[in-house]
Design an enzyme around this catalytic site. Structure first.
Site, PDB file in Angstrom:
ATOM      1  N   ARG A 117     -17.953 -30.907   3.644  1.00 40.46           N
ATOM      2  CA  ARG A 117     -17.129 -31.479   4.350  1.00 40.46           C
ATOM      3  C   ARG A 117     -16.202 -32.461   3.709  1.00 40.46           C
ATOM      4  NH1 ARG A 117     -20.189 -36.792   7.321  1.00 40.46           N
ATOM      5  NH2 ARG A 117     -21.452 -37.327   5.520  1.00 40.46           N
ATOM      6  N   ASN A 155     -12.750 -39.662   9.510  1.00 42.18           N
ATOM      7  CA  ASN A 155     -14.166 -40.356   9.497  1.00 42.18           C
ATOM      8  C   ASN A 155     -14.465 -40.606   8.089  1.00 42.18           C
ATOM      9  OD1 ASN A 155     -16.823 -40.467  10.519  1.00 42.18           O
ATOM     10  ND2 ASN A 155     -17.545 -39.507   8.955  1.00 42.18           N
ATOM     11  N   GLU A 156     -14.465 -41.968   7.955  1.00 43.16           N
ATOM     12  CA  GLU A 156     -14.899 -42.576   6.741  1.00 43.16           C
ATOM     13  C   GLU A 156     -13.961 -42.083   5.481  1.00 43.16           C
ATOM     14  OE1 GLU A 156     -19.124 -42.015   5.441  1.00 43.16           O
ATOM     15  OE2 GLU A 156     -19.482 -43.790   6.843  1.00 43.16           O
ATOM     16  N   GLU A 318     -21.619 -47.237  12.727  1.00 41.26           N
ATOM     17  CA  GLU A 318     -22.869 -46.375  12.517  1.00 41.26           C
ATOM     18  C   GLU A 318     -23.859 -47.203  11.729  1.00 41.26           C
ATOM     19  OE1 GLU A 318     -22.010 -43.036   9.851  1.00 41.26           O
ATOM     20  OE2 GLU A 318     -20.186 -42.289  11.201  1.00 41.26           O
ATOM     21  N   GLU A 366     -27.580 -32.664   7.294  1.00 43.93           N
ATOM     22  CA  GLU A 366     -28.524 -33.949   7.699  1.00 43.93           C
ATOM     23  C   GLU A 366     -29.498 -33.698   8.854  1.00 43.93           C
ATOM     24  OE1 GLU A 366     -24.808 -36.056   8.759  1.00 43.93           O
ATOM     25  OE2 GLU A 366     -24.748 -37.159   6.821  1.00 43.93           O
ATOM     26  N   HIS A 369     -31.747 -36.414   9.020  1.00 44.99           N
ATOM     27  CA  HIS A 369     -31.232 -37.941   9.232  1.00 44.99           C
ATOM     28  C   HIS A 369     -31.871 -38.464  10.427  1.00 44.99           C
ATOM     29  CE1 HIS A 369     -28.575 -41.243   9.420  1.00 44.99           C
ATOM     30  NE2 HIS A 369     -27.980 -40.854   8.343  1.00 44.99           N
TER      31      HIS A 369
END
Ligand code: GAL
Ligand code: ZN
Length: 657
Positions: A117, A155-156, A318, A366, A369
């Protein structure tokens, strides 16, 4: 006056509770179970469409909103709000294949492949126009959707790229900053090693080169990369605003680890201004990789987030119920940890608590996760605590909009952190972030609530300001004003050394020499594990300096070489300034000397939030295995009963005073 954002997510009742929700990974029947369990857990908002570019825009000429419509409608019918993302953080393979120049190039000059990603070049026009288009399409379609509560851009943000497009953009940015090639040569000190540029085309990103690169170039590159991502964020935010002017816009900033990719203070108003919500992500370092206990790590993440928000409301977007998938070594939190951690974020100012992620993924990078709904299912410690915390948050609705009261501040300046990381330093152990964390944790253990603040901000509200490592500083003016007006400032070693171009100030410690009344003659770094003995019985670590008092009192000296003063004190105006020529191995003697006491036992976290009208709430979180007395009177909102004074091991209370 209330901040214009004080009820920043007005369509969400009370505090926000939820997480990233990725229904596109699941068959339709699972969605119904999701919604049922979300309601059971008190979830009132979820972040959707974060990584769903491939389903919304599956090909160059195709847009398909059917699935997202269904998700949004389902949420609306369940009374759950959406933090709707623009899904631009992960371009799918078709996009990279069609526009190969949008794949990022690393410092070695290798173009990365698609398959993970964040595979994009922030400087590629095809990517820039596509993300604005995606934001615009989504905003047009969902602006009035009943589920929509706010917008989540990207995102981030962290990606940098070293390609030729980046080189062009860097040159344009540098022309803007330095005016001319002569200005650039001057700023970067290119007479050193004959690096003088005679044409702009010679200026390159910091691609890997034969020896130590130019530190001025590295510093400008960080600034430029941060600005480029801000531009990208703004283009999406503007595209959204055109269709959806009233809904708040956010992006999740990172306070995990060194959180050093971007200068979030420079992002300033674009993330903190009206109709913006500051959102952060924070992941704990497992005990096997950190000296700092989890509750203190949580407090740091929260205090750092509050600092980024600079007075605006903020939200923990998050965190994790257990392990993250990318840490070295999996871990599981112990019963109650999750409740205490989440409440601590709220105590420290978050307008709710959100997680990555709602449901654990069955596949993908993930898949291990943690999540609110783990692989273990409903009948699990994690999900029971998720439900319990949801119920607690509902009882805390009235604290929304209240602010945290802090006694002390630690100074954080992103440019200074970047500069301190450039190669060629006299010690590779003089890192900034770990030192800020160490100071913060020591204050946390004393029960002192601490803000992380920029050195240029108004510091007058703080009793104490700590600058453990402020390597880059142009001027002492703001710090001096703070001290002269009655503040107590403590400055750690190797501070005030360079200016904004990373040029060493003549006459160390440069920018703080007059302020501290101290002269530094030479640096004397210590070897790893080595300790410097001071004549007051304390020890220094990592670094010492041969330092002399010019206009300061010597409080303690080094016993061995350099055998000069080590701790200096100076009264100035109505305040005082301390200078440390070493990093204290134990910070407690220093805090004692400063009179910085609190009667809170270690591990009992007490934080107060206050409304503008004076109503206050005392959050009490017992991280220890003993009972503690919490002297306060009022109602414990978590139980609805009168506070009796005793907080059992591991328990929490929020007392409306
Ligand atoms: C964050 C990211 C999430 C997820 C999470 C895992 O950094 O925004 O998408 O990857 O980490 O800890
Ligand atoms: Zn690029």
């Amino acid at each position: 006056m209330a901040h214009p954002n004080s009820d920043i997510i007005p369509t969400v009742e009370g505090l926000a509770y939820g997480g990233d929700y990725n229904p596109e990974q699941w068959p339709r029947e699972v969605w119904d179970e999701d919604v049922r369990l979300m309601r059971e857990a008190g979830v009132n908002i979820v972040s959707v469409n974060i990584f769903a570019w491939a389903s919304v825009h599956p090909g160059p000429d195709t847009w398909d909103f059917e699935q997202l419509d269904a998700i949004m409608d389902l949420l609306a019918s369940a009374g759950i709000k959406a933090d709707l993302a623009t899904s631009t953080a992960s371009p799918p393979p078709w996009f990279s294949q069609l526009h190969p120049e949008t794949l990022p190039v690393n410092a070695e000059g290798v173009r990365l492949n698609s398959g993970a990603r964040a595979e994009y070049c922030p400087h590629a026009p095809a990517f820039q126009s596509k993300v604005a288009e995606m934001a615009s399409r989504l905003a047009e379609r969902y602006a009035d959707h009943p589920a929509l509560a706010m917008w989540h851009v990207g995102n981030e943000y962290y990606r940098s790229c070293f390609c030729d497009l980046a080189a062009d953009a860097f040159r344009a940015w540098l022309q803007d900053r330095h005016g001319s090639l002569a200005g650039l040569n001057d700023a970067w000190g290119t007479t050193f090693w004959s690096q003088t540029y005679s044409d702009w085309s010679q200026v390159l990103p910091p691609r890997i080169c034969a020896e130590t690169p130019n530190p001025g170039l590295l510093l400008d590159w960080q600034r430029f990369s941060s600005d480029a991502l801000l531009k990208l964020f703004r283009s999406e935010a503007d595209a959204i605003t055109a269709f959806s002017p009233d809904k708040p816009i956010t992006t999740n900033l990172m306070v995990t680890g060194d959180f050093s990719f971007l200068d979030y203070h420079r992002w300033g108003d674009h993330v903190t201004g009206p109709n913006r919500l500051v959102a952060t992500d924070h992941y704990l370092i497992p005990p096997h990789d950190s000296d700092i206990e989890w509750p203190a790590q949580v407090a740091f993440g929260a205090d750092a987030s509050r600092g980024l928000a600079a007075g605006s409301p903020w939200l923990l977007m998050e965190q994790s119920t257990n392990s993250s998938a990318w840490r070295r070594g999996y871990f599981a939190k112990r019963p109650g940890d999750q409740l205490r951690h989440s409440l601590s974020y709220v105590a420290r100012g978050s307008e709710g608590a959100m997680y990555f992620q709602w449901r654990a993924s069955r596949y993908g990078a993930e898949r291990y996760h943690s999540a609110m709904l783990p692989h273990g299912g409903e009948d699990s410690k994690v999900f029971r605590e998720v439900k319990e915390f949801g119920a607690q948050l509902r009882r805390l609705a009235e604290i929304k909009g209240s602010k945290v009261v802090s006694r002390a501040a630690i100074l954080l300046d992103f440019e200074s952190c970047w500069a301190a990381k450039t190669p060629g330093q006299p010690s590779s152990d003089m890192a900034t972030y770990p030192e800020l964390r160490r100071w913060h944790a020591a204050l946390w253990r004393r029960g002192i609530t601490t803000d992380l603040a920029n050195p240029a901000w108004d510091l007058s509200a703080y009793e104490y300001v700590f600058a453990p490592h402020l390597y880059l500083l142009d001027s002492d003016a703001n710090l001096r004003a703070y001290v002269e007006n009655g503040g107590r400032l403590v400055i750690g070693p190797y501070s005030g050394v360079v200016d904004h171009n990373d040029h060493v100030h003549p006459g160390l410690p440069g920018a703080i020499r007059d302020l501290t009344g101290v002269r530094v003659e030479e640096f004397v770094p210590l070897a790893e594990g080595e300790r410097a003995q001071l004549d007051d019985g304390t020890e220094g670590q990592t670094w010492t300096e041969a330092a002399h008092a010019i206009d300061a009192e010597v409080i303690a000296s080094f016993k061995d070489y350099p055998a000069t003063g080590a701790v200096f004190h100076r009264r100035l105006g109505r305040g005082e300034v301390w200078y440390l020529a070493t990093r204290p191995a134990d910070l407690n003697p220093l805090f004692n000397r400063l009179g910085l006491f609190s009667d809170t036992p270690e591990g009992l976290e007490l934080v107060r939030r206050r409304h503008e009208d004076g109503r206050t709430y005392l959050f009490a979180i017992n991280h220890t295995d003993q009972s503690h007395t919490v002297a306060a009177s009022g109602t414990n909102l978590l139980t609805g009963t009168q506070w009796t004074g005793e907080l059992a091991p591991g328990e929490t209370a929020v007392i409306r005073e």
